[in-house]
Design a protein around this motif. Structure first.
Motif, PDB file in Angstrom:
ATOM      1  N   GLU A 446       0.848  -1.189   0.000  1.00 31.22           N
ATOM      2  CA  GLU A 446       0.000   0.000   0.000  1.00 31.22           C
ATOM      3  C   GLU A 446       0.886   1.242   0.000  1.00 31.22           C
ATOM      4  OE1 GLU A 446      -3.238   2.260   2.894  1.00 31.22           O
ATOM      5  OE2 GLU A 446      -2.701   0.151   3.272  1.00 31.22           O
ATOM      6  N   TRP A 447       0.605   2.184  -0.911  1.00 38.11           N
ATOM      7  CA  TRP A 447       1.425   3.383  -1.010  1.00 38.11           C
ATOM      8  C   TRP A 447       1.415   4.147   0.323  1.00 38.11           C
ATOM      9  CZ3 TRP A 447       1.696   8.623  -0.576  1.00 38.11           C
ATOM     10  CH2 TRP A 447       2.750   9.257  -1.236  1.00 38.11           C
ATOM     11  N   GLY A 448       2.582   4.533   0.766  1.00 33.36           N
ATOM     12  CA  GLY A 448       2.701   5.252   2.033  1.00 33.36           C
ATOM     13  C   GLY A 448       3.202   4.398   3.168  1.00 33.36           C
ATOM     14  N   LYS A 449       3.132   3.067   3.010  1.00 36.74           N
ATOM     15  CA  LYS A 449       3.606   2.165   4.048  1.00 36.74           C
ATOM     16  C   LYS A 449       5.127   2.018   3.958  1.00 36.74           C
ATOM     17  CE  LYS A 449      -0.388   0.908   5.842  1.00 36.74           C
ATOM     18  NZ  LYS A 449      -0.733   1.244   7.262  1.00 36.74           N
ATOM     19  N   ASP A 450       5.781   1.884   5.115  1.00 38.19           N
ATOM     20  CA  ASP A 450       7.216   1.620   5.147  1.00 38.19           C
ATOM     21  C   ASP A 450       7.497   0.237   4.568  1.00 38.19           C
ATOM     22  OD1 ASP A 450       9.023   3.534   5.777  1.00 38.19           O
ATOM     23  OD2 ASP A 450       9.012   3.179   7.935  1.00 38.19           O
ATOM     24  N   LEU A 451       8.693   0.068   4.033  1.00 36.11           N
ATOM     25  CA  LEU A 451       9.091  -1.239   3.519  1.00 36.11           C
ATOM     26  C   LEU A 451       9.512  -2.128   4.680  1.00 36.11           C
ATOM     27  CD1 LEU A 451      11.174  -0.105   0.406  1.00 36.11           C
ATOM     28  CD2 LEU A 451       8.752  -0.711   0.536  1.00 36.11           C
ATOM     29  N   ARG A 452       8.983  -3.343   4.716  1.00 36.58           N
ATOM     30  CA  ARG A 452       9.308  -4.279   5.785  1.00 36.58           C
ATOM     31  C   ARG A 452      10.448  -5.202   5.358  1.00 36.58           C
ATOM     32  NH1 ARG A 452       3.903  -7.346   5.983  1.00 36.58           N
ATOM     33  NH2 ARG A 452       4.405  -7.244   3.757  1.00 36.58           N
ATOM     34  N   THR A 453      10.820  -6.099   6.255  1.00 41.33           N
ATOM     35  CA  THR A 453      11.887  -7.054   5.964  1.00 41.33           C
ATOM     36  C   THR A 453      11.614  -7.822   4.681  1.00 41.33           C
ATOM     37  OG1 THR A 453      12.262  -7.321   8.343  1.00 41.33           O
ATOM     38  CG2 THR A 453      13.212  -8.989   6.893  1.00 41.33           C
ATOM     39  N   LEU A 454      10.376  -8.261   4.503  1.00 37.86           N
ATOM     40  CA  LEU A 454      10.009  -9.035   3.322  1.00 37.86           C
ATOM     41  C   LEU A 454      10.292  -8.255   2.048  1.00 37.86           C
ATOM     42  CD1 LEU A 454       8.520 -11.461   1.969  1.00 37.86           C
ATOM     43  CD2 LEU A 454       6.397 -10.141   2.266  1.00 37.86           C
TER      44      LEU A 454
END
Length: 608
Positions: A446-454
């Motif tokens: 989702e645009w605006g979300k931080d990038l996670r480990t995955l």
């Protein structure tokens, strides 16, 4: 501005640019206008220099700006360097152009202010010539300490800052709540050093210590920086020689590199150059006799106070060493004498390497609650410049490891060739481009979300160098990050992402310079701008474009060494579930690390 090249004040004062047309940037130190001339003394991180702005030599707008600008306004001056004995430092710039980057408000620091007031506005007082001179000396002293220990075969290590118990007595400990358990800020590395020295033999550490002592003297701080060393197979005489050596080397380097600063502070290079081993030695008993001869009686067994220490060093040009203190006044870990059982913005380009703390309950293979941070900040530059620094420092670390630690990295699964190939530039992509790459791999974000480990793992898959992601959405970023003027919903920020599951190694940004924009961002994040008033002063007095980054040292080491878990990058890891045996002083029950639940056992060194 014209075609002059950018220089520092320090270079001009060394006579390197006399007669040349140059460009200089800095902040107004003092200013006066007489007739048709404005005499503006400018400071930068290297010194102060006068610029003369004549009404008939610059545009009307430039002269009006020079007249209007107050102390600490940020300026850029262009003109010819000339020698002038009447000017501060013997040189000045005869300006043909003058630009004010930021008009400062009235600066609150004037002459003859109290120490209390200067402490209240310390964030502004650090810009003074006295303080910046001290910081330059401090920089040289720290460098000399590192240089000494490395030249003498010591390994630098980093002990934890959060500890289960004190090493110097419980009365001076700062207590903290560590996820519901009692813990303390470190007084000293001592207990951990004695564990590490049996592995590395010669170790040292430079970092902060904390003492909850209510000592209101001119020589005590509750938080201070410690240079500590520990060596196996040696006794007191050997470490005394190291103490003499490191002090002497620091004095010699300051005398060589910081002459103007120490003279301004009341020292001379000759005084410091004379600080050479051996230093005068006396035992505690001999010290008491000296003090008695001076009319000062000290009860045997009592520590020496400021009064006594001052009397012992009176008239001495070098430090004095007092040995063989009574055991009753010393820490439990000090050895007894076998013969005597009772005895025993101101700087423009800055960086920092030290501990940071995050009370995040992240139970992953790449998070610590206490970790070491390498951070830098530079004035007058934007995001691209600090990205180049991030690439440069990672590349240099990899190259040095590849050169000096071949056997170790091979044993850990890396090759020197892999590390030597980590050279700038790294691959770059914007946040929007990263989302497209991820979508092509079947990962929707989702645009605006931080990038996670995955997502970070997917972006670096198959890459031999870190990947840089820039221009993150503003909604997920810190209040101080500058907005992209072309796309206000984005920030001029970036992450350097390493492969092998390590993820973000560096996070950085250009900093927002507009005062009202920062206030608005604070309110949007539920913060009270009044709590940040001292920080906001940096935008009131000479705000300029600046940028910086923070790099997780354990993350970098984890990536270089291809470690499966970040805890192996530091001797005594602190994780939400990993405050283990050192926390309680007991062996406890064997269990898996909560930081990595269900993880299969890996091969370990054979038990001894």
């Amino acid at each position: 501005m014209g075609l002059g090249f950018m220089v520092s004040i320090g270079e001009i004062l060394k006579g390197r640019h006399t007669g040349k047309v140059v460009e200089l940037r800095g902040w107004i130190y003092r200013t006066r206008t007489v007739g048709g001339k404005a005499f503006v003394v400018i400071r930068d991180a290297t010194g102060i220099l006068q610029a003369t702005i004549s009404r008939d030599a610059v545009s009307p707008e430039a002269f009006q700006a020079a007249e209007k600008a107050l102390i600490e306004s940020a300026v850029v001056v262009h003109g010819k360097v000339v020698a002038d004995k009447r000017a501060p430092g013997g040189y000045e710039i005869q300006s043909d152009d003058f630009k004010v980057v930021h008009f400062a408000e009235k600066f609150p620091i004037q002459e003859d202010l109290s120490e209390e007031f200067l402490l209240d506005v310390r964030h502004l007082w650090v810009r003074s010539q006295k303080m910046t001179g001290i910081f330059r000396v401090r920089h040289t002293v720290f460098g000399a300490v590192h240089e000494y220990f490395r030249e003498h075969g010591f390994w630098e290590v980093q002990p934890p800052m959060i500890t289960p118990a004190g090493s110097e007595g419980g009365a001076t400990l700062f207590e903290v709540d560590y996820f519901g358990r009692k813990a303390f800020l470190t007084q000293s590395w001592q207990l951990y050093a004695e564990a590490l020295v049996l592995a590395m033999e010669k170790i040292y550490y430079v970092g902060p210590s904390f003492r909850a002592e209510k000592s209101r003297t001119t020589r005590h701080l509750t938080e201070y920086w410690h240079a500590e060393m520990e060596e196996a197979w040696v006794g007191m005489d050997a470490v005394i020689r190291h103490a003499e050596g490191v002090i002497s080397q620091a004095c010699a380097l300051v005398a060589e590199e910081r002459v103007e600063e120490i003279v301004a502070l009341g020292r001379t290079p000759e005084f410091l150059k004379a600080v050479k081993p051996p230093f005068e030695r006396m035992t505690y008993d001999e010290a008491l006799k000296v003090l008695k001869a001076k009319g000062i009686e000290v009860e045997w067994g009592k520590d020496l106070r400021t009064l006594e220490e001052r009397a012992l060093t009176e008239g001495k040009s070098k430090p004095v060493i007092v040995t063989h203190y009574p055991r009753v006044s010393q820490a439990f870990y000090k050895a007894r004498d076998p013969k005597h059982e009772a005895l025993v913005l101101a700087m423009e380009k800055i960086y920092y390497v030290g501990p940071s703390f995050r009370a995040e309950k992240s139970r992953t293979t790449r998070h610590l609650t206490e970790y070491w941070h390498a951070e830098m900040e530079e004035a007058w530059v934007g995001m691209d410049a600090v990205i180049r620094h991030a690439e440069g420092v990672i590349s240099q670390a990899c190259a040095l490891v590849a050169e000096e630690r071949v056997e170790e990295i091979v044993a850990l699964g890396r090759t020197p060739e892999f590390l030597k190939a980590v050279k700038p530039p790294f691959e770059r992509m914007t946040y929007d481009e990263a989302l497209k790459v991820l979508k092509a791999k079947g990962i929707e974000v989702e645009w605006g979300k931080d990038l996670r480990t995955l997502e970070e793992r997917a972006l670096t898959e198959g890459k031999s160098k870190p990947v840089i992601v820039t221009h993150y959405p503003r909604v997920s970023q810190a209040f101080y990050k500058a907005r992209d003027p072309k796309h206000p919903d984005l920030v001029l920020g970036f992450d350097v992402i390493g492969g092998d599951g390590v993820g973000e190694i560096v996070g950085g940004s250009e900093r927002e310079t507009d005062l009202e924009t920062i206030k608005k961002a604070l309110l949007e994040q539920g913060e009270d701008p009044k709590a940040y008033d001292w920080y906001l002063d940096s935008r009131r007095f000479g705000s300029v474009q600046h940028a910086g980054f923070g790099m997780g040292m354990e993350r970098l080491i984890q990536w270089i060494c291809k470690l499966g878990h970040i805890r192996d990058a530091v001797p005594f890891p602190r994780t939400p579930g990993g405050f283990r045996r050192q926390a309680h002083g007991t062996r406890g029950n064997p269990r898996r690390d909560d930081g990595d639940p269900g993880r299969e056992r890996r091969e370990r060194d054979p038990p001894r």
